[in-house]
Design a protein around this motif. Structure first.
Motif, PDB file in Angstrom:
ATOM      1  N   LEU A 240     -45.166  11.141  23.432  1.00  0.00           N
ATOM      2  CA  LEU A 240     -45.793  10.769  24.703  1.00  0.00           C
ATOM      3  C   LEU A 240     -47.168  11.394  24.931  1.00  0.00           C
ATOM      4  O   LEU A 240     -47.975  10.855  25.690  1.00  0.00           O
ATOM      5  N   THR A 241     -47.453  12.518  24.276  1.00  0.00           N
ATOM      6  CA  THR A 241     -48.672  13.246  24.637  1.00  0.00           C
ATOM      7  C   THR A 241     -49.652  13.499  23.498  1.00  0.00           C
ATOM      8  O   THR A 241     -50.754  13.987  23.749  1.00  0.00           O
ATOM      9  N   THR A 242     -49.266  13.212  22.246  1.00  0.00           N
ATOM     10  CA  THR A 242     -50.185  13.495  21.129  1.00  0.00           C
ATOM     11  C   THR A 242     -50.651  12.202  20.473  1.00  0.00           C
ATOM     12  O   THR A 242     -50.103  11.122  20.714  1.00  0.00           O
ATOM     13  N   ASP A 243     -51.653  12.354  19.633  1.00  0.00           N
ATOM     14  CA  ASP A 243     -52.178  11.216  18.872  1.00  0.00           C
ATOM     15  C   ASP A 243     -51.602  11.163  17.456  1.00  0.00           C
ATOM     16  O   ASP A 243     -52.076  10.379  16.624  1.00  0.00           O
ATOM     17  N   SER A 245     -49.413  10.043  14.473  1.00  0.00           N
ATOM     18  CA  SER A 245     -48.761   8.757  14.205  1.00  0.00           C
ATOM     19  C   SER A 245     -47.254   8.941  14.203  1.00  0.00           C
ATOM     20  O   SER A 245     -46.741  10.063  14.042  1.00  0.00           O
ATOM     21  N   ILE A 246     -46.529   7.860  14.353  1.00  0.00           N
ATOM     22  CA  ILE A 246     -45.063   7.937  14.318  1.00  0.00           C
ATOM     23  C   ILE A 246     -44.593   8.458  12.969  1.00  0.00           C
ATOM     24  O   ILE A 246     -43.636   9.236  12.885  1.00  0.00           O
ATOM     25  N   SER A 247     -45.285   8.072  11.915  1.00  0.00           N
ATOM     26  CA  SER A 247     -44.925   8.572  10.579  1.00  0.00           C
ATOM     27  C   SER A 247     -45.115  10.078  10.497  1.00  0.00           C
ATOM     28  O   SER A 247     -44.271  10.803   9.936  1.00  0.00           O
ATOM     29  N   ASP A 248     -46.234  10.580  11.061  1.00  0.00           N
ATOM     30  CA  ASP A 248     -46.490  12.022  11.032  1.00  0.00           C
ATOM     31  C   ASP A 248     -45.410  12.784  11.803  1.00  0.00           C
ATOM     32  O   ASP A 248     -44.940  13.842  11.362  1.00  0.00           O
ATOM     33  N   ILE A 249     -45.027  12.257  12.946  1.00  0.00           N
ATOM     34  CA  ILE A 249     -43.987  12.908  13.754  1.00  0.00           C
ATOM     35  C   ILE A 249     -42.656  12.877  13.010  1.00  0.00           C
ATOM     36  O   ILE A 249     -41.901  13.853  12.994  1.00  0.00           O
ATOM     37  N   CYS A 250     -42.371  11.757  12.383  1.00  0.00           N
ATOM     38  CA  CYS A 250     -41.141  11.604  11.606  1.00  0.00           C
ATOM     39  C   CYS A 250     -41.013  12.702  10.561  1.00  0.00           C
ATOM     40  O   CYS A 250     -39.991  13.403  10.498  1.00  0.00           O
ATOM     41  N   TYR A 251     -42.059  12.916   9.767  1.00  0.00           N
ATOM     42  CA  TYR A 251     -41.972  13.886   8.679  1.00  0.00           C
ATOM     43  C   TYR A 251     -42.176  15.320   9.165  1.00  0.00           C
ATOM     44  O   TYR A 251     -41.700  16.272   8.535  1.00  0.00           O
ATOM     45  N   LYS A 252     -42.857  15.491  10.312  1.00  0.00           N
ATOM     46  CA  LYS A 252     -43.021  16.820  10.908  1.00  0.00           C
ATOM     47  C   LYS A 252     -41.667  17.431  11.236  1.00  0.00           C
ATOM     48  O   LYS A 252     -41.475  18.644  11.087  1.00  0.00           O
ATOM     49  N   TYR A 253     -40.726  16.588  11.663  1.00  0.00           N
ATOM     50  CA  TYR A 253     -39.423  17.090  12.079  1.00  0.00           C
ATOM     51  C   TYR A 253     -38.353  16.927  11.005  1.00  0.00           C
ATOM     52  O   TYR A 253     -37.151  17.040  11.277  1.00  0.00           O
ATOM     53  N   GLY A 254     -38.793  16.685   9.764  1.00  0.00           N
ATOM     54  CA  GLY A 254     -37.879  16.755   8.637  1.00  0.00           C
ATOM     55  C   GLY A 254     -37.033  15.530   8.372  1.00  0.00           C
ATOM     56  O   GLY A 254     -36.054  15.606   7.625  1.00  0.00           O
ATOM     57  N   PHE A 255     -37.382  14.373   8.969  1.00  0.00           N
ATOM     58  CA  PHE A 255     -36.629  13.150   8.688  1.00  0.00           C
ATOM     59  C   PHE A 255     -37.065  12.579   7.345  1.00  0.00           C
ATOM     60  O   PHE A 255     -38.237  12.630   6.983  1.00  0.00           O
ATOM     61  N   ALA A 275     -41.058   2.224  21.155  1.00  0.00           N
ATOM     62  CA  ALA A 275     -40.861   1.937  22.580  1.00  0.00           C
ATOM     63  C   ALA A 275     -41.256   3.139  23.433  1.00  0.00           C
ATOM     64  O   ALA A 275     -41.847   2.989  24.510  1.00  0.00           O
ATOM     65  N   ILE A 276     -40.960   4.342  22.948  1.00  0.00           N
ATOM     66  CA  ILE A 276     -41.346   5.544  23.690  1.00  0.00           C
ATOM     67  C   ILE A 276     -42.868   5.688  23.693  1.00  0.00           C
ATOM     68  O   ILE A 276     -43.476   5.978  24.740  1.00  0.00           O
ATOM     69  N   ARG A 277     -43.479   5.455  22.549  1.00  0.00           N
ATOM     70  CA  ARG A 277     -44.945   5.530  22.480  1.00  0.00           C
ATOM     71  C   ARG A 277     -45.596   4.479  23.370  1.00  0.00           C
ATOM     72  O   ARG A 277     -46.634   4.727  23.999  1.00  0.00           O
ATOM     73  N   ALA A 278     -44.952   3.331  23.496  1.00  0.00           N
ATOM     74  CA  ALA A 278     -45.482   2.254  24.339  1.00  0.00           C
ATOM     75  C   ALA A 278     -45.505   2.668  25.811  1.00  0.00           C
ATOM     76  O   ALA A 278     -46.366   2.219  26.573  1.00  0.00           O
ATOM     77  N   GLU A 279     -44.569   3.526  26.223  1.00  0.00           N
ATOM     78  CA  GLU A 279     -44.551   3.987  27.621  1.00  0.00           C
ATOM     79  C   GLU A 279     -45.850   4.718  27.951  1.00  0.00           C
ATOM     80  O   GLU A 279     -46.397   4.575  29.056  1.00  0.00           O
ATOM     81  N   ARG A 280     -46.339   5.499  27.011  1.00  0.00           N
ATOM     82  CA  ARG A 280     -47.604   6.219  27.236  1.00  0.00           C
ATOM     83  C   ARG A 280     -48.753   5.245  27.353  1.00  0.00           C
ATOM     84  O   ARG A 280     -49.602   5.364  28.237  1.00  0.00           O
ATOM     85  N   GLU A 281     -48.762   4.266  26.470  1.00  0.00           N
ATOM     86  CA  GLU A 281     -49.874   3.309  26.468  1.00  0.00           C
ATOM     87  C   GLU A 281     -49.872   2.468  27.753  1.00  0.00           C
ATOM     88  O   GLU A 281     -50.930   2.114  28.280  1.00  0.00           O
ATOM     89  N   GLU A 282     -48.692   2.184  28.296  1.00  0.00           N
ATOM     90  CA  GLU A 282     -48.612   1.411  29.536  1.00  0.00           C
ATOM     91  C   GLU A 282     -49.093   2.219  30.723  1.00  0.00           C
ATOM     92  O   GLU A 282     -49.628   1.673  31.704  1.00  0.00           O
ATOM     93  N   GLY A 283     -48.947   3.569  30.624  1.00  0.00           N
ATOM     94  CA  GLY A 283     -49.367   4.398  31.756  1.00  0.00           C
ATOM     95  C   GLY A 283     -50.830   4.753  31.743  1.00  0.00           C
ATOM     96  O   GLY A 283     -51.356   5.306  32.710  1.00  0.00           O
ATOM     97  N   GLU A 284     -51.524   4.457  30.667  1.00  0.00           N
ATOM     98  CA  GLU A 284     -52.954   4.788  30.568  1.00  0.00           C
ATOM     99  C   GLU A 284     -53.813   3.732  31.285  1.00  0.00           C
ATOM    100  O   GLU A 284     -53.449   2.596  31.414  1.00  0.00           O
TER     101      GLU A 284
END
Length: 284
Positions: A240-243, A245-255, A275-284
């Motif tokens: 929700l708050t960082t730039d 990528s979803i791939s970066d977040i995925c591997y950051k947390y060991g998936f 869908a979670i990332r889309a919530e941020r984009e809708e609020g901008e």
């Protein structure tokens, strides 16, 4: 004459399901023995019945305690003992300080949590001395029923509570709270760097059971449950708050794959990462 009277024991505690080895222990060592540094697996009070011992630990650096004295080492701490004179000792192992008097307990806990600097070596008063020699005879007779030992545990706590000033008890127990704080700091600094509870325990040099027990005592919930909550919170914040990528977040947390990460998000948030990332984009 009385010393020559021996009691006949008609019970076999070792064959009973209530047999308990780990509340009180009796230990004896000859002069010159070095007990190498090891991690303490439970909060432990060491009551010296005879002899003289040099202790080396963070809580008691190069400290000598003698017959008629006792010390406390908190769970997870590391300690080395050098036996200077032939020694007999009673060990009392416990999870946390227990309450036998609300007013004094609350005062001492408040004072103890404020911290104390320096080693604390306590002197044994006569009622405690009598209790310890009684415990030695019970342990020699292998009288280890857990119900009996829990009653003796309560007796010990009453003796400490009744015959020692609050400020002395607070200083004595402060090592537990000081160590808990350092353990808490270790957890908060490293929880993102480990995959599971077993790896976390190994990183800290703990056995898994000790780590789980200490973790629950410190944080009030099981380690796995706490780590899962933190992981969920951190992933949600990153989406929700960082730039990243979803791939970066995925591997950051060991998936291992995006599909595994997506399954995790749906199970814990009810939504896919996109869908979670889309919530941020809708609020901008």
């Amino acid at each position: 004459m009385l010393d020559q009277i021996r009691c006949t024991k008609y019970t076999d505690c070792a064959s009973c399901s209530f047999y308990q080895k780990h509340i009180f222990k009796y230990r004896s060592y000859p002069k010159g023995v070095l007990i190498p540094q090891e991690r303490v697996l439970q909060n432990t009070m060491y009551f010296l019945l005879k002899g003289e011992v040099r202790v080396n630990s963070e809580e008691h650096p190069d400290t000598i305690f003698r017959e008629g004295q006792f010390i406390l080492q908190p769970v997870g701490s590391r300690v080395e003992f050098q036996i200077l004179e032939a020694t007999e000792a009673i060990l009392y192992l416990f999870e946390r300080p227990q309450n036998v008097c609300n007013e004094r307990y609350n005062k001492s806990i408040s004072m103890a949590s404020a911290g104390h600097v320096g080693p604390v070596v306590m002197d044994t008063v006569q009622p405690l001395h009598n209790f310890l020699y009684g415990m030695k005879s019970f342990l020699d007779s292998d009288l280890r029923c857990s119900v009996f030992l829990q009653a003796k545990q309560t007796e010990l706590l009453f003796l400490l509570n009744c015959y020692y000033p609050i400020k002395d008890l607070a200083a004595f127990y402060s090592t537990i709270y000081r160590y808990s704080k350092s353990f808490q700091y270790f957890i908060l600094q490293n929880y993102q760097n480990v995959k599971d509870v077993e790896a976390f325990a190994q990183l800290g040099g703990y056995s898994v059971p000790t780590f789980r027990r200490l973790f629950k005592d410190t944080f009030g919930e099981p380690a796995y449950q706490w780590m899962l909550k933190r992981k969920c919170q951190d992933i949600h914040v990153d989406l929700l708050t960082t730039d990243l990528s979803i791939s970066d977040i995925c591997y950051k947390y060991g998936f291992e794959s995006l599909s595994n990460f997506s399954h995790f998000c749906r199970s814990n948030f009810g939504q896919s990462p996109r869908a979670i990332r889309a919530e941020r984009e809708e609020g901008e």
